[in-house]
Motif scaffolding. Sequence first.
Motif, PDB file in Angstrom:
ATOM      1  N   GLN A   1       0.838  -1.194   0.000  1.00 35.67           N
ATOM      2  CA  GLN A   1       0.000   0.000   0.000  1.00 35.67           C
ATOM      3  C   GLN A   1       0.875   1.247   0.000  1.00 35.67           C
ATOM      4  N   VAL A   2       0.466   2.231  -0.787  1.00 32.80           N
ATOM      5  CA  VAL A   2       1.159   3.514  -0.847  1.00 32.80           C
ATOM      6  C   VAL A   2       0.142   4.600  -0.542  1.00 32.80           C
ATOM      7  N   GLN A   3       0.475   5.464   0.392  1.00 34.81           N
ATOM      8  CA  GLN A   3      -0.382   6.604   0.692  1.00 34.81           C
ATOM      9  C   GLN A   3       0.245   7.851   0.072  1.00 34.81           C
ATOM     10  N   LEU A   4      -0.590   8.631  -0.596  1.00 24.51           N
ATOM     11  CA  LEU A   4      -0.128   9.825  -1.298  1.00 24.51           C
ATOM     12  C   LEU A   4      -0.914  11.038  -0.814  1.00 24.51           C
ATOM     13  N   VAL A   5      -0.200  12.104  -0.505  1.00 20.46           N
ATOM     14  CA  VAL A   5      -0.842  13.324  -0.031  1.00 20.46           C
ATOM     15  C   VAL A   5      -0.299  14.509  -0.813  1.00 20.46           C
ATOM     16  N   GLU A   6      -1.192  15.153  -1.561  1.00 19.07           N
ATOM     17  CA  GLU A   6      -0.807  16.317  -2.353  1.00 19.07           C
ATOM     18  C   GLU A   6      -0.948  17.605  -1.531  1.00 19.07           C
ATOM     19  N   SER A   7      -0.176  18.593  -1.901  1.00 18.29           N
ATOM     20  CA  SER A   7      -0.273  19.922  -1.302  1.00 18.29           C
ATOM     21  C   SER A   7       0.252  20.946  -2.292  1.00 18.29           C
ATOM     22  N   GLY A   8      -0.015  22.209  -2.006  1.00 19.60           N
ATOM     23  CA  GLY A   8       0.538  23.281  -2.817  1.00 19.60           C
ATOM     24  C   GLY A   8      -0.433  23.950  -3.771  1.00 19.60           C
ATOM     25  N   GLY A   9      -1.649  23.435  -3.850  1.00 18.39           N
ATOM     26  CA  GLY A   9      -2.632  24.071  -4.716  1.00 18.39           C
ATOM     27  C   GLY A   9      -3.078  25.411  -4.168  1.00 18.39           C
ATOM     28  N   GLY A  10      -3.849  26.127  -4.968  1.00 18.89           N
ATOM     29  CA  GLY A  10      -4.353  27.419  -4.539  1.00 18.89           C
ATOM     30  C   GLY A  10      -4.877  28.230  -5.701  1.00 18.89           C
ATOM     31  N   LEU A  11      -5.092  29.515  -5.423  1.00 18.38           N
ATOM     32  CA  LEU A  11      -5.589  30.459  -6.421  1.00 18.38           C
ATOM     33  C   LEU A  11      -4.428  31.315  -6.910  1.00 18.38           C
ATOM     34  N   VAL A  12      -4.294  31.420  -8.214  1.00 19.33           N
ATOM     35  CA  VAL A  12      -3.203  32.200  -8.803  1.00 19.33           C
ATOM     36  C   VAL A  12      -3.719  32.906 -10.051  1.00 19.33           C
TER      37      VAL A  12
END
Length: 123
Positions: A1-12
Motif C-alpha cells: 500500500q502507498v499513501q499519497l498526499v498532495e499539497s501546494g494548490g491554490g488560487l493564482v
Amino acid sequence: QVQLVESGGGLVQAGGSLRLSCAASGRTFSNYAMAWFRQAPGKEREFAAAITRSAISTYSSDSVKGRFTITRDNAKNTVYLQMNSLKPEDTAVYYCAAHSGGSYYFPQSYNYWGQGTQVTVSS
C-alpha cells in the motif's frame, strides 16, 4: 500500500506559478514511476506529466509541455510539479498517482492515488 498526499494548490492569476508536492508513505517510493493527472469540472481525468523511478525520463502532455516540470526526490519520498505560465484552462483538481504498469498516459495504469489538490487560475 502507498499513501499519497498532495499539497501546494491554490488560487493564482494567469501567468503565475505554483509548485505542487506529493508526499508518499508506505511501500518503497523509489519502486514506482509517478505521475500527475488533473480533472476539471465535467471533464475526464487527464494525464499531465510522469517521471520514471530513477527520474531518468519524464513525459508531459502537449497541453503542459514547456510550462510544467515534474521532478522527484526519492530521499524525501516526494514528487513535485512545477507549474509556470499558468492559464485559466489549467484550473482543475490535480492528483498524483503511483504507476502499476502499462502506458503512463492512462489513469488505469495507476493503482494508488492521492486525494487531490485544487488549482484555480484566474484570468
